[in-house]
Design a protein around this motif. Structure first.
Motif, PDB file in Angstrom:
ATOM      1  N   THR A  75      -9.504  -5.954   1.961  1.00  0.00           N
ATOM      2  CA  THR A  75      -8.846  -5.406   0.419  1.00  0.00           C
ATOM      3  C   THR A  75      -8.779  -7.341  -0.218  1.00  0.00           C
ATOM      4  N   VAL A  76      -8.538  -7.653  -0.402  1.00  0.00           N
ATOM      5  CA  VAL A  76      -8.519  -9.160  -1.897  1.00  0.00           C
ATOM      6  C   VAL A  76      -7.146  -8.810  -2.494  1.00  0.00           C
ATOM      7  N   TRP A  77      -6.120  -7.999  -2.054  1.00  0.00           N
ATOM      8  CA  TRP A  77      -5.093  -7.662  -3.127  1.00  0.00           C
ATOM      9  C   TRP A  77      -3.932  -8.729  -1.824  1.00  0.00           C
ATOM     10  N   THR A  78      -3.534  -9.444  -2.149  1.00  0.00           N
ATOM     11  CA  THR A  78      -2.391 -10.116  -1.540  1.00  0.00           C
ATOM     12  C   THR A  78      -0.955  -9.749  -1.586  1.00  0.00           C
ATOM     13  N   ALA A  79      -0.854 -10.665  -0.472  1.00  0.00           N
ATOM     14  CA  ALA A  79       0.888  -9.886  -0.643  1.00  0.00           C
ATOM     15  C   ALA A  79       2.110 -10.719   0.786  1.00  0.00           C
ATOM     16  N   GLY A  80       3.297 -10.900   0.334  1.00  0.00           N
ATOM     17  CA  GLY A  80       3.858 -11.450   1.344  1.00  0.00           C
ATOM     18  C   GLY A  80       5.825 -10.564   1.093  1.00  0.00           C
ATOM     19  N   ILE A  81       6.641 -11.455   1.894  1.00  0.00           N
ATOM     20  CA  ILE A  81       7.477 -10.664   2.366  1.00  0.00           C
ATOM     21  C   ILE A  81       8.268 -11.816   2.165  1.00  0.00           C
TER      22      ILE A  81
ATOM     23  N   HIS B 189       6.254  -9.099  -2.124  1.00  0.00           N
ATOM     24  CA  HIS B 189       5.413  -9.310  -3.181  1.00  0.00           C
ATOM     25  C   HIS B 189       4.795  -8.421  -3.234  1.00  0.00           C
ATOM     26  N   PHE B 190       3.667  -8.028  -3.808  1.00  0.00           N
ATOM     27  CA  PHE B 190       2.211  -7.190  -4.137  1.00  0.00           C
ATOM     28  C   PHE B 190       1.365  -8.281  -5.031  1.00  0.00           C
ATOM     29  N   ASN B 191       0.275  -9.055  -4.859  1.00  0.00           N
ATOM     30  CA  ASN B 191      -0.250  -9.512  -6.486  1.00  0.00           C
ATOM     31  C   ASN B 191      -1.895  -8.956  -5.671  1.00  0.00           C
ATOM     32  N   GLY B 192      -2.557  -9.487  -7.151  1.00  0.00           N
ATOM     33  CA  GLY B 192      -3.826  -8.948  -7.188  1.00  0.00           C
ATOM     34  C   GLY B 192      -4.222  -8.186  -8.163  1.00  0.00           C
ATOM     35  N   GLN B 193      -5.910  -7.143  -7.840  1.00  0.00           N
ATOM     36  CA  GLN B 193      -5.932  -6.354  -8.735  1.00  0.00           C
ATOM     37  C   GLN B 193      -7.237  -5.533  -7.678  1.00  0.00           C
TER      38      GLN B 193
ATOM     39  N   GLY C 189      16.236   0.759  -0.817  1.00  0.00           N
ATOM     40  CA  GLY C 189      14.831   1.239  -0.874  1.00  0.00           C
ATOM     41  C   GLY C 189      14.053   0.051  -1.050  1.00  0.00           C
ATOM     42  N   LEU C 190      12.434   0.569  -0.900  1.00  0.00           N
ATOM     43  CA  LEU C 190      12.384  -1.081  -0.880  1.00  0.00           C
ATOM     44  C   LEU C 190      12.060  -1.811  -2.382  1.00  0.00           C
ATOM     45  N   ASN C 191      12.636  -3.298  -1.839  1.00  0.00           N
ATOM     46  CA  ASN C 191      12.443  -3.704  -3.473  1.00  0.00           C
ATOM     47  C   ASN C 191      10.883  -4.795  -3.718  1.00  0.00           C
ATOM     48  N   ILE C 192      10.175  -4.144  -4.447  1.00  0.00           N
ATOM     49  CA  ILE C 192       8.511  -5.058  -4.160  1.00  0.00           C
ATOM     50  C   ILE C 192       8.232  -5.437  -5.496  1.00  0.00           C
ATOM     51  N   THR C 193       7.853  -6.871  -5.902  1.00  0.00           N
ATOM     52  CA  THR C 193       7.412  -7.086  -7.237  1.00  0.00           C
ATOM     53  C   THR C 193       6.129  -7.168  -7.422  1.00  0.00           C
ATOM     54  N   VAL C 194       5.354  -6.211  -7.667  1.00  0.00           N
ATOM     55  CA  VAL C 194       4.123  -6.059  -8.397  1.00  0.00           C
ATOM     56  C   VAL C 194       3.231  -6.705  -9.547  1.00  0.00           C
ATOM     57  N   ASN C 195       1.913  -7.444  -9.351  1.00  0.00           N
ATOM     58  CA  ASN C 195       1.991  -8.669 -10.336  1.00  0.00           C
ATOM     59  C   ASN C 195       3.268  -9.260 -10.916  1.00  0.00           C
ATOM     60  N   GLY C 196       4.493  -9.477 -10.556  1.00  0.00           N
ATOM     61  CA  GLY C 196       5.763 -10.069 -11.179  1.00  0.00           C
ATOM     62  C   GLY C 196       6.204  -8.932 -11.838  1.00  0.00           C
ATOM     63  N   VAL C 197       6.449  -7.891 -11.898  1.00  0.00           N
ATOM     64  CA  VAL C 197       7.321  -6.641 -11.887  1.00  0.00           C
ATOM     65  C   VAL C 197       7.493  -6.435 -10.928  1.00  0.00           C
ATOM     66  N   GLU C 198       8.837  -6.382 -11.222  1.00  0.00           N
ATOM     67  CA  GLU C 198      10.222  -5.743 -10.179  1.00  0.00           C
ATOM     68  C   GLU C 198       9.936  -4.995 -10.012  1.00  0.00           C
TER      69      GLU C 198
ATOM     70  N   PHE D 271       1.194  -0.977  -0.057  1.00  0.00           N
ATOM     71  CA  PHE D 271      -0.175   0.263   0.172  1.00  0.00           C
ATOM     72  C   PHE D 271       0.957   1.246   0.328  1.00  0.00           C
ATOM     73  N   GLY D 272       1.631   1.197   0.756  1.00  0.00           N
ATOM     74  CA  GLY D 272       2.956   2.369   0.811  1.00  0.00           C
ATOM     75  C   GLY D 272       3.429   2.612  -0.902  1.00  0.00           C
ATOM     76  N   TYR D 273       3.754   1.736  -1.021  1.00  0.00           N
ATOM     77  CA  TYR D 273       4.640   1.821  -2.418  1.00  0.00           C
ATOM     78  C   TYR D 273       3.216   2.887  -3.138  1.00  0.00           C
ATOM     79  N   HIS D 274       2.775   2.158  -4.076  1.00  0.00           N
ATOM     80  CA  HIS D 274       1.365   2.109  -4.377  1.00  0.00           C
ATOM     81  C   HIS D 274       1.229   3.679  -4.362  1.00  0.00           C
ATOM     82  N   LEU D 275       0.878   4.116  -3.175  1.00  0.00           N
ATOM     83  CA  LEU D 275       0.518   5.638  -2.282  1.00  0.00           C
ATOM     84  C   LEU D 275       1.519   6.521  -2.610  1.00  0.00           C
ATOM     85  N   GLN D 276       2.792   6.171  -2.227  1.00  0.00           N
ATOM     86  CA  GLN D 276       4.000   6.966  -2.753  1.00  0.00           C
ATOM     87  C   GLN D 276       4.514   7.044  -4.627  1.00  0.00           C
ATOM     88  N   LYS D 277       4.225   5.929  -5.104  1.00  0.00           N
ATOM     89  CA  LYS D 277       3.955   6.202  -6.586  1.00  0.00           C
ATOM     90  C   LYS D 277       3.326   7.459  -6.975  1.00  0.00           C
ATOM     91  N   SER D 278       1.874   7.495  -6.471  1.00  0.00           N
ATOM     92  CA  SER D 278       0.717   8.492  -6.816  1.00  0.00           C
ATOM     93  C   SER D 278       0.995   9.590  -6.414  1.00  0.00           C
TER      94      SER D 278
END
Ligand code: NAD
Length: 308
Positions: A125-131, A138-142, A43-52, A15-22
């Motif tokens: 929320t139905v987003w799913t995530a893991g460390i 990683h962060f997955n879903g829509q 920095g935060l390394n995050i893979t969102v729906n397969g994109v790092e 959530f933090g990643y998406h909010l800062q990006k916007s």
């Protein structure tokens, strides 16, 4: 908006990643030293729906942030909510919105001890995530992320947050009955999560056992009874069981998060799911043998594994 993520684990980082990006001004708060160090340095390394991706983000312990926030997303595990609220008291101002998307039951009551109800926004929320490792998630879903103001007069505030989530790609949606969605999600966690954790099996394996029908019927009936008595929510038992079976077909190969918690030697949220239903049943003078047994067995498993 000035935003704090109070509890920056798997979901909080996403959530933090998406909010800062916007374009929002985000600070990640947490108490896990290695995770803070890694994100602050690399920095935060995050893979969102397969994109790092890698994003420089502000991160510190709760007591190190010293200004009032416009909005705070709480993303602890259920059992960490109370202590997190105690440690962020100084960044909650008279107009700070506090948004809670935790799984489990009873969080509104906890939040009301620290935040004026007019500022509390509850959701699911139905987003799913893991460390994967400290600083690597990683962060997955829509989505979606369903939200509703707790005070009926405060819809405008909730709509602002929904709009912000929408703009950030998190798929915010306003809900007219978030309490229903919360109970329904609790039924998913109280069946799939708890049974897969107990039986050390995937969803597909659990849902193909000869006893799945009586287990689902027993657990969902107890959840539905407490939802009605405590919150005036009508869960259709048959429809909920059909929904669970359909969901199991889609995500069958998966080990749910409670299974992963045990695998990572971390305590589960069982007391806020089946445990909460068993406790509430006692208060209403009724029995909840399925929920009580599932809770006892999960705690027994935590004890055997030395998890506290
Ligand atoms: P999480 O376990 O990733 O993070 C919660 C807290 O635990 C954070 O403060 C984090 O830093 C800390 N933590 C995590 N791993 C740690 C470790 N190895 N050592 C020390 N501290 C550690 O929790 P989450 O998955 O983000 O879930 C937060 C809430 O959202 C829960 O109520 C959960 O049920 C709910 N939820 C999660 C998901 C998901 O897919 N992860 C989806 C929907 C709802």
């Amino acid at each position: 908006m000035k935003i704090a993520i109070a509890g920056s684990g798997a979901l909080g980082c996403g959530f933090g990643y998406h909010l800062q990006k916007s374009g929002e001004d985000v600070t990640l708060l947490d108490n896990w030293e290695q995770h803070i160090e890694k994100i602050s340095n690399d920095g935060l390394n995050i893979t969102v729906n397969g994109v790092e991706d890698n994003l420089k983000m502000k991160m510190c312990r709760p007591n190190e942030l010293n200004e009032e926030m416009d909005a705070i997303f709480v993303f602890t595990k259920s059992m960490g909510l109370k202590s997190m609220m105690e440690s962020i008291d100084h960044i909650i101002g008279p107009d700070t919105k506090v948004i809670c998307l935790l799984n489990g039951l009873g969080h509104l009551k906890t939040l009301e001890n620290y935040v004026d109800k007019k500022n509390i926004i509850m959701g699911t929320t139905v987003w799913t995530a893991g460390i994967d490792a400290p600083g690597i998630t990683h962060f997955n879903g829509q989505g979606p992320v369903e939200l509703q103001n707790s005070d009926p007069n405060e819809k405008e505030g909730a709509l602002l947050i929904v709009d912000m989530l929408h703009k950030s790609g998190l798929n915010g949606v306003y809900s007219d009955n978030v309490n229903y969605t919360t109970w329904r999600k609790a039924c998913v966690n109280g069946t799939m999560n708890a049974l897969c954790a107990l039986l050390d099996s995937t969803i597909e394996e659990v849902f193909s056992t000869s006893t799945i029908d009586s287990m689902l019927s027993g657990i969902v009936t107890e959840f539905a009874t407490v939802a009605r008595l405590q919150d005036d929510i009508e869960l259709d038992i048959e429809e909920t069981i059909t929904y669970l079976k359909n969901l199991a077909e889609k995500v069958g190969a998966h080990y749910p998060s409670m299974h992963q918690d045990l695998a990572n030697n971390r305590p589960t949220e069982i007391d806020f799911l089946n445990g909460a239903v068993a406790e509430a049943s006692k208060r209403f003078g009724i029995e909840a043998p399925y929920c009580q047994s599932v809770t006892d067995l999960i705690h027994a498993k935590e004890d055997i594994m030395g998890i506290h």
